[in-house]
Design a protein around this motif. Structure first.
Motif, PDB file in Angstrom:
ATOM      1  N   ASN A 212      60.868  16.580  90.991  1.00  0.00           N
ATOM      2  CA  ASN A 212      61.306  16.032  92.279  1.00  0.00           C
ATOM      3  C   ASN A 212      62.714  16.503  92.635  1.00  0.00           C
ATOM      4  O   ASN A 212      63.600  15.713  92.954  1.00  0.00           O
ATOM      5  N   ASP A 213      62.886  17.828  92.564  1.00  0.00           N
ATOM      6  CA  ASP A 213      64.188  18.441  92.862  1.00  0.00           C
ATOM      7  C   ASP A 213      64.091  19.137  94.215  1.00  0.00           C
ATOM      8  O   ASP A 213      63.615  20.271  94.306  1.00  0.00           O
ATOM      9  N   PRO A 214      64.528  18.464  95.309  1.00  0.00           N
ATOM     10  CA  PRO A 214      64.365  19.067  96.651  1.00  0.00           C
ATOM     11  C   PRO A 214      65.153  20.358  96.824  1.00  0.00           C
ATOM     12  O   PRO A 214      64.713  21.268  97.532  1.00  0.00           O
ATOM     13  N   ASP A 215      66.336  20.456  96.199  1.00  0.00           N
ATOM     14  CA  ASP A 215      67.151  21.664  96.331  1.00  0.00           C
ATOM     15  C   ASP A 215      66.393  22.869  95.788  1.00  0.00           C
ATOM     16  O   ASP A 215      66.227  23.887  96.472  1.00  0.00           O
ATOM     17  N   TYR A 216      65.890  22.764  94.566  1.00  0.00           N
ATOM     18  CA  TYR A 216      65.195  23.908  93.969  1.00  0.00           C
ATOM     19  C   TYR A 216      63.800  24.089  94.547  1.00  0.00           C
ATOM     20  O   TYR A 216      63.255  25.203  94.540  1.00  0.00           O
ATOM     21  N   ARG A 217      63.225  23.038  95.069  1.00  0.00           N
ATOM     22  CA  ARG A 217      61.945  23.211  95.753  1.00  0.00           C
ATOM     23  C   ARG A 217      62.143  24.125  96.963  1.00  0.00           C
ATOM     24  O   ARG A 217      61.323  25.016  97.226  1.00  0.00           O
ATOM     25  N   GLN A 218      63.244  23.915  97.694  1.00  0.00           N
ATOM     26  CA  GLN A 218      63.527  24.789  98.834  1.00  0.00           C
ATOM     27  C   GLN A 218      63.871  26.205  98.368  1.00  0.00           C
ATOM     28  O   GLN A 218      63.430  27.195  98.950  1.00  0.00           O
ATOM     29  N   ARG A 219      64.677  26.305  97.324  1.00  0.00           N
ATOM     30  CA  ARG A 219      65.072  27.628  96.809  1.00  0.00           C
ATOM     31  C   ARG A 219      63.835  28.444  96.424  1.00  0.00           C
ATOM     32  O   ARG A 219      63.696  29.610  96.822  1.00  0.00           O
ATOM     33  N   VAL A 220      62.995  27.847  95.616  1.00  0.00           N
ATOM     34  CA  VAL A 220      61.844  28.592  95.109  1.00  0.00           C
ATOM     35  C   VAL A 220      60.850  28.872  96.230  1.00  0.00           C
ATOM     36  O   VAL A 220      60.228  29.947  96.276  1.00  0.00           O
TER      37      VAL A 220
ATOM     38  N   LYS B  37      77.854  30.775 102.316  1.00  0.00           N
ATOM     39  CA  LYS B  37      78.131  31.130 100.920  1.00  0.00           C
ATOM     40  C   LYS B  37      77.167  30.452  99.958  1.00  0.00           C
ATOM     41  O   LYS B  37      76.711  31.058  98.982  1.00  0.00           O
ATOM     42  N   ILE B  38      76.878  29.194 100.240  1.00  0.00           N
ATOM     43  CA  ILE B  38      75.952  28.485  99.355  1.00  0.00           C
ATOM     44  C   ILE B  38      74.535  29.027  99.500  1.00  0.00           C
ATOM     45  O   ILE B  38      73.818  29.227  98.518  1.00  0.00           O
ATOM     46  N   ASP B  39      74.120  29.325 100.736  1.00  0.00           N
ATOM     47  CA  ASP B  39      72.762  29.835 100.949  1.00  0.00           C
ATOM     48  C   ASP B  39      72.562  31.218 100.335  1.00  0.00           C
ATOM     49  O   ASP B  39      71.447  31.570  99.944  1.00  0.00           O
ATOM     50  N   LEU B  40      73.639  31.992 100.263  1.00  0.00           N
ATOM     51  CA  LEU B  40      73.522  33.287  99.608  1.00  0.00           C
ATOM     52  C   LEU B  40      73.106  33.117  98.150  1.00  0.00           C
ATOM     53  O   LEU B  40      72.461  33.998  97.567  1.00  0.00           O
ATOM     54  N   LEU B  41      73.471  31.991  97.557  1.00  0.00           N
ATOM     55  CA  LEU B  41      73.072  31.705  96.184  1.00  0.00           C
ATOM     56  C   LEU B  41      71.749  30.956  96.130  1.00  0.00           C
ATOM     57  O   LEU B  41      70.882  31.261  95.325  1.00  0.00           O
ATOM     58  N   ARG B  42      71.589  29.954  97.008  1.00  0.00           N
ATOM     59  CA  ARG B  42      70.377  29.129  96.976  1.00  0.00           C
ATOM     60  C   ARG B  42      69.145  29.927  97.429  1.00  0.00           C
ATOM     61  O   ARG B  42      68.080  29.830  96.829  1.00  0.00           O
ATOM     62  N   LEU B  43      69.311  30.679  98.530  1.00  0.00           N
ATOM     63  CA  LEU B  43      68.170  31.372  99.125  1.00  0.00           C
ATOM     64  C   LEU B  43      68.182  32.869  98.837  1.00  0.00           C
ATOM     65  O   LEU B  43      67.215  33.567  99.141  1.00  0.00           O
ATOM     66  N   GLU B  44      69.306  33.365  98.273  1.00  0.00           N
ATOM     67  CA  GLU B  44      69.490  34.799  98.034  1.00  0.00           C
ATOM     68  C   GLU B  44      69.209  35.591  99.313  1.00  0.00           C
ATOM     69  O   GLU B  44      68.577  36.653  99.291  1.00  0.00           O
ATOM     70  N   ALA B  45      69.660  35.058 100.422  1.00  0.00           N
ATOM     71  CA  ALA B  45      69.524  35.723 101.715  1.00  0.00           C
ATOM     72  C   ALA B  45      70.555  35.129 102.661  1.00  0.00           C
ATOM     73  O   ALA B  45      71.065  34.031 102.432  1.00  0.00           O
ATOM     74  N   ASP B  46      70.868  35.872 103.715  1.00  0.00           N
ATOM     75  CA  ASP B  46      71.765  35.369 104.748  1.00  0.00           C
ATOM     76  C   ASP B  46      70.945  35.183 106.021  1.00  0.00           C
ATOM     77  O   ASP B  46      70.416  36.148 106.577  1.00  0.00           O
ATOM     78  N   VAL B  47      70.830  33.944 106.457  1.00  0.00           N
ATOM     79  CA  VAL B  47      69.944  33.626 107.581  1.00  0.00           C
ATOM     80  C   VAL B  47      70.351  34.387 108.832  1.00  0.00           C
ATOM     81  O   VAL B  47      69.496  34.932 109.553  1.00  0.00           O
ATOM     82  N   ARG B  48      71.638  34.454 109.122  1.00  0.00           N
ATOM     83  CA  ARG B  48      72.077  35.152 110.343  1.00  0.00           C
ATOM     84  C   ARG B  48      71.739  36.641 110.280  1.00  0.00           C
ATOM     85  O   ARG B  48      71.150  37.201 111.208  1.00  0.00           O
ATOM     86  N   THR B  49      72.126  37.291 109.184  1.00  0.00           N
ATOM     87  CA  THR B  49      71.867  38.729 109.073  1.00  0.00           C
ATOM     88  C   THR B  49      70.374  39.029 109.121  1.00  0.00           C
ATOM     89  O   THR B  49      69.923  39.937 109.830  1.00  0.00           O
TER      90      THR B  49
END
Length: 947
Positions: A600-608, A681-693
């Motif tokens: 039940n880890d929402p952060d890593y559920r989104q990441r993965v 900066k956080i999303d670059l680590l969590r999602l390994e992507a930049d949403v804007r770019t």
């Protein structure tokens, strides 16, 4: 027997005796160098008036040119001698200096007459036993200039530094150069063979040839025997009898006003009037710097010593680079370099460079005339090590575990002692030249020279103390990198990334041990998981994956825990970016998603979920990508703008390739415009992507398809700029891939396609991003085809497409199959071209990859036209079908492309006048990009049909 007039100046307990050339505090002599005394004399006789710098130079250094820095050294020496009364010497800004106070001068009297008995006459020649140089002293000219200044300002200068740094040779050369200046006798006193500290006075007496009688030869007896003589003493190797040597020299300074002392020791004497000069290593070029023996003293020494044994040694640039690597590994220490050069003359450079890990076996065989401890590198360090108390030996060995230097906290962590004890021990080891201060006042840090570290690691061994030290080290870094493992502290950790960067080599060492057979796998897994976002933050995604993979094999009790989930996520992302969309990456990520749901880890559920979405999108499994996008949407809070923009981005990209251009464009435009950049900066680590770019880059497909060519070009530029701001290579590669392979090629801007494509290839190669390397290679082939070099085009395109297939990076797959077909068509290999187009068409239909279908159909019509085996009606049908498919997608640009091909085909067949009716309705829908090559060709066809 001549007489010298004695003048005495007095003030507030201070006495300046010009006859004896002595400064005294409450009757006790205070050591001061000869030139410093001259300056004080000039200031005292000025009766409180300011004396300019020019006047000081003229009177103290007559006929010589002296730098301002030299005067500053001497002024500092005087203030140091005055101690708490240092403010008596004032600097008058822009004018010079003055000595404040009422310095009373006594007239000469009978009591103030002294004789010159015992002092050498001007005609007598100075006596010296300083040994002649055995070889040229290389790379020490600037040190000698500095030391010559210091010895005229201070009466005792101690040369400190680690074993083999060249203290003895430098002190000897300094003594030889001082001899004509001082006009005094000079004696070299060697203490190295002493075992009993009480024999120091006897050794000095014998060196100076005092011929003392009696049983009690003490420091005071020796000093009084020297008396008023002008003497330069070079006292070598004080460290093993440091207390007795310091007492001897201190006594001489108090009693003998005309003695100057140069001492060598691995630590300072810590006596009044001493200046401790740390002998620096020789200059070594930085890695990658152009190497020159003339500019880098370490290289000069290596070459000179090799030539002494191999007269025809003439290194080329490649050999100089190898020598530079050797000298860097040896820390620029002259003894180590001389030993390496001696071995290089017999074994060859490559043998030396490849075996420096065995340096203590390899680097032996110094000059037979050298001291035994200077004949091997190990012996030089044994000498220092054996002088340490047991507690300092233990700490030195434990600190060797840190290849990247250490902070006080790190030292305390491995020492097993408290802060106070560890701080004192570090201070002692620094003073003994075994540890080097390597930080700043705000960020204090220390390190061991690499040679000392290798030696100390060998002493530490691989037993229980080593395992205990490494375990403590791993636990220290587990705590230090903890901020990277929690979302609430991640942003602060990224802001302070420089602090963590300094620990890269230490973190690697801790992970390497913990994940080894003899380490602690569970601890290593925790450390790998905790630091995984750190590696991504510093653009080392592949390294995060490497440690995660090793840690997953050593999980132990952590199986099924959050640690396994984090490691799977890190490995999955790394595999996507470095190896592409292979089945193993997907398997790893699906396992991580199951764990995220179970825990039940929402952060890593989104990441993965984002990782699996990325995997699906890049492998052109668009339905799967939409499924994962919907999974993400199911976890978001509708009030959270950040999560809503992320979801819009996730949905918009697969819709783009399904050719839902208007809806997808709206989603991606909204995501790029509204994404809260503070999350970047956080999303670059969590999602390994930049949403804007990513939103901007992919939206170029929708913009060009809809005929918004200028907006597409501007958006491509904006995407690249946004990517550069992230300083993340994989983000920049995304922007460059779409800008070069799609935008610039589609609108036929070959100059920008070339620039962007070359940068893409450089970035991908430099950072091991294999999928993007495949795109860069394909872009190069597409450009070659357009420049009429179809042979090169086919070669590069085939290589790039093969690499895409291996990496399962298929977003560009149909695009470059079309490019390959065009290159094969240009070479007349039409059957091969049709085969490639068949693959492209079946792939696009199978994967719902609709956006490329109009272009594939158009290109097939072009090839069949050249093949001339089909009826005109069949070829026209292909062009018509391409136009209709493009119209259904609202893909105005591809509709016009197919229409131009249709009109050119009809024109070649003799049909005239149809261009206006076919092309005009499409052309008139364009509101921009009218100067692009395609629109110019369309306009020319329309105008020609009206004539």
């Amino acid at each position: 027997m001549g007489q010298i007039e004695r003048n005495l100046f007095e003030f507030s307990g201070w006495e300046l005796d010009l006859g004896k050339r002595e400064l005294r505090a409450l009757g006790a002599p205070v050591p001061l160098g000869s030139r410093a005394f001259d300056i004080l004399e000039v200031l005292a006789t000025a009766s409180g008036e300011a004396v300019t710098k020019d006047d000081l130079m003229r009177r103290v250094w007559p006929g010589l040119v002296v730098e301002d820095n030299t005067i500053q050294v001497h002024i500092s020496a005087i203030r140091k001698a005055l101690g708490k009364d240092r403010d008596l010497l004032k600097t008058i800004s822009g004018r010079g200096y003055r000595l404040i106070g009422q310095w009373k001068s006594d007239p000469p009297s009978a009591a103030s007459q002294i004789t010159t008995t015992g002092m050498p006459s001007r005609e007598s020649r100075p006596v010296s036993n300083i040994p002649a140089p055995a070889s040229e002293l290389v790379g020490r000219e600037s040190a000698l200039r500095r030391l010559l200044t210091l010895t005229s300002a201070y009466r005792v200068v101690t040369l400190t530094g680690p074993g083999g740094i060249g203290k003895t040779m430098l002190a000897s050369e300094l003594g030889r150069r001082l001899l004509p200046q001082l006009g005094s006798d000079a004696f070299f006193v060697e203490l190295v063979s002493l075992r009993e500290p009480e024999l120091v006075p006897t050794t000095v007496a014998q060196a100076v040839d005092l011929k003392l009688q009696g049983d009690q030869i003490t420091a005071e007896v020796v000093a009084r025997a020297i008396g008023e003589r002008r003497v330069l003493l070079v006292i070598d190797n004080c460290e093993h009898v440091i207390d007795a040597a310091a007492a001897m020299i201190d006594t001489i300074l108090r009693i003998c006003p005309h003695v100057t002392v140069i001492a060598t020791s691995r630590e300072s004497l810590r006596i009044e009037g001493e200046f401790a000069y740390r002998v620096p290593p020789l200059e070594v070029p930085d890695s990658g710097e152009v190497v020159s023996a003339a500019e880098h003293s370490a290289i000069h020494l290596f070459v000179a010593r090799t030539r002494a044994l191999q007269w025809d040694f003439e290194p080329d640039q490649q050999k100089l680079s190898t020598i530079a690597d050797i000298c860097r590994h040896l820390d620029g220490i002259p003894l180590a370099i001389e030993l390496a050069a001696a071995r290089a003359a017999t074994l060859g450079l490559q043998q030396i460079a490849g075996r420096l890990d065995d340096r203590f076996v390899l680097l032996t065989g110094g000059r037979r005339t050298a001291l035994p401890r200077h004949q091997t590198l190990r012996a030089a360090l044994d000498w220092s090590y054996q002088l340490l108390p047991e507690s300092e030996r233990q700490l030195l060995c434990r600190l060797a575990a840190f290849p990247g230097g250490f902070t006080l906290d790190a030292a305390v962590a491995v020492s097993g002692e408290g802060d106070a004890e560890t701080t004192l021990a570090i201070s002692n080891l620094v003073s003994k030249s075994l540890i080097t201060f390597d930080g700043s006042e705000t960020v204090p840090r220390w390190r061991l020279l690499e040679t000392v570290r290798v030696y100390s690691l060998e002493k530490l061994g691989d037993g229980e103390d080593f395992r205990r030290t490494m375990c403590r080290m791993a636990k220290h870094f587990l705590k230090l990198f903890q901020p990277f493992s929690a979302r609430r502290t991640l942003s602060a950790a990224i802001e302070n990334i420089t602090h963590y960067r300094r620990e890269i080599d230490n973190l690697r060492a801790a992970l390497r041990w913990a994940l080894s057979e003899g380490g602690k796998g569970g601890l290593g897994a925790k450390l790998a998981a905790t630091s995984s976002d750190f590696w991504t933050a510093i653009s080392l995604v592949s390294e995060a994956g490497d440690w995660a993979e090793r840690a997953l094999d050593r999980l132990g009790d952590e199986k099924g825990s959050r640690i396994e989930m984090v490691l799977r996520c890190a490995l999955g992302y790394a595999l996507i970016y470095t190896q592409g969309m292979n089945p193993r990456g997907k398997e790893v990520l699906i396992g991580a998603l199951h764990l995220a749901r179970n825990l039940n880890d929402p952060d890593y559920r989104q990441r993965v979920t984002c990782a699996l979405w990325l995997f699906s999108a890049r492998s052109a499994r668009l339905d799967d990508a939409l499924t994962f996008a919907q999974e993400y949407e199911a976890t978001l809070d509708e009030r959270d703008l950040h999560e809503r923009t992320t979801a819009s981005w996730l949905v918009g990209i697969p819709q783009t390739y399904q050719a839902r251009h208007r809806e997808a464009g709206d989603r991606l435009s909204w995501a790029a415009a509204n994404y809260p950049v503070e999350h970047r900066k956080i999303d670059l680590l969590r999602l390994e992507a930049d949403v804007r770019t990513s939103s901007l880059s992919h939206n170029t497909v929708n913009l060009i398809s809809r005929g918004l060519l200028e907006q597409a070009a501007e958006t491509a530029e904006q995407a690249i700029q946004e990517a550069r701001e992230t300083a993340q290579p994989f983000v920049l590669c995304v922007a460059l891939a779409w800008s070069a392979s799609f935008v610039a090629l589609s609108i036929e801007d070959l100059d920008r396609a070339k620039v962007w494509g070359e940068e893409l290839s450089r970035q991908a190669s430099q950072h091991g991003l294999r999928p993007f390397h495949a795109v860069g290679l394909s872009v190069r082939g597409a450009i070659a085809r357009r420049l009429r070099d179809a042979y090169v085009g086919v070669e590069d395109l085939r290589a790039g497409i093969a690499e895409m297939r291996e990496a399962s990076y298929l977003l560009f797959y149909p695009t470059f199959l079309c490019e390959l077909a065009a290159a094969l068509q240009a070479l007349g290999r039409l059957d091969e071209a049709l085969s490639e187009l068949g693959h492209a068409l079946s792939f696009s239909r199978e994967h719902g990859y609709h956006w490329m279908i109009p272009e594939i159909l158009r290109r097939k019509g072009e090839v069949l036209r050249d093949q001339d085996l089909r009826t005109p009606l069949e070829i026209e049908d292909l062009f018509q079908n391409a136009m209709m498919e493009a119209a259904r997608q609202e893909a105005l640009y591809w509709q016009l492309t197919s229409a131009v091909s249709l009109i050119n085909f009809r024109k070649a067949a003799g049909y005239q006048g149809e261009a206006r009716s076919v092309l005009s309705p499409i052309y008139q829908q364009f509101s921009e990009g009218l100067s692009s090559p395609l629109l110019l060709r369309a306009r020319a066809l329309i105008e020609a049909s009206q004539e």
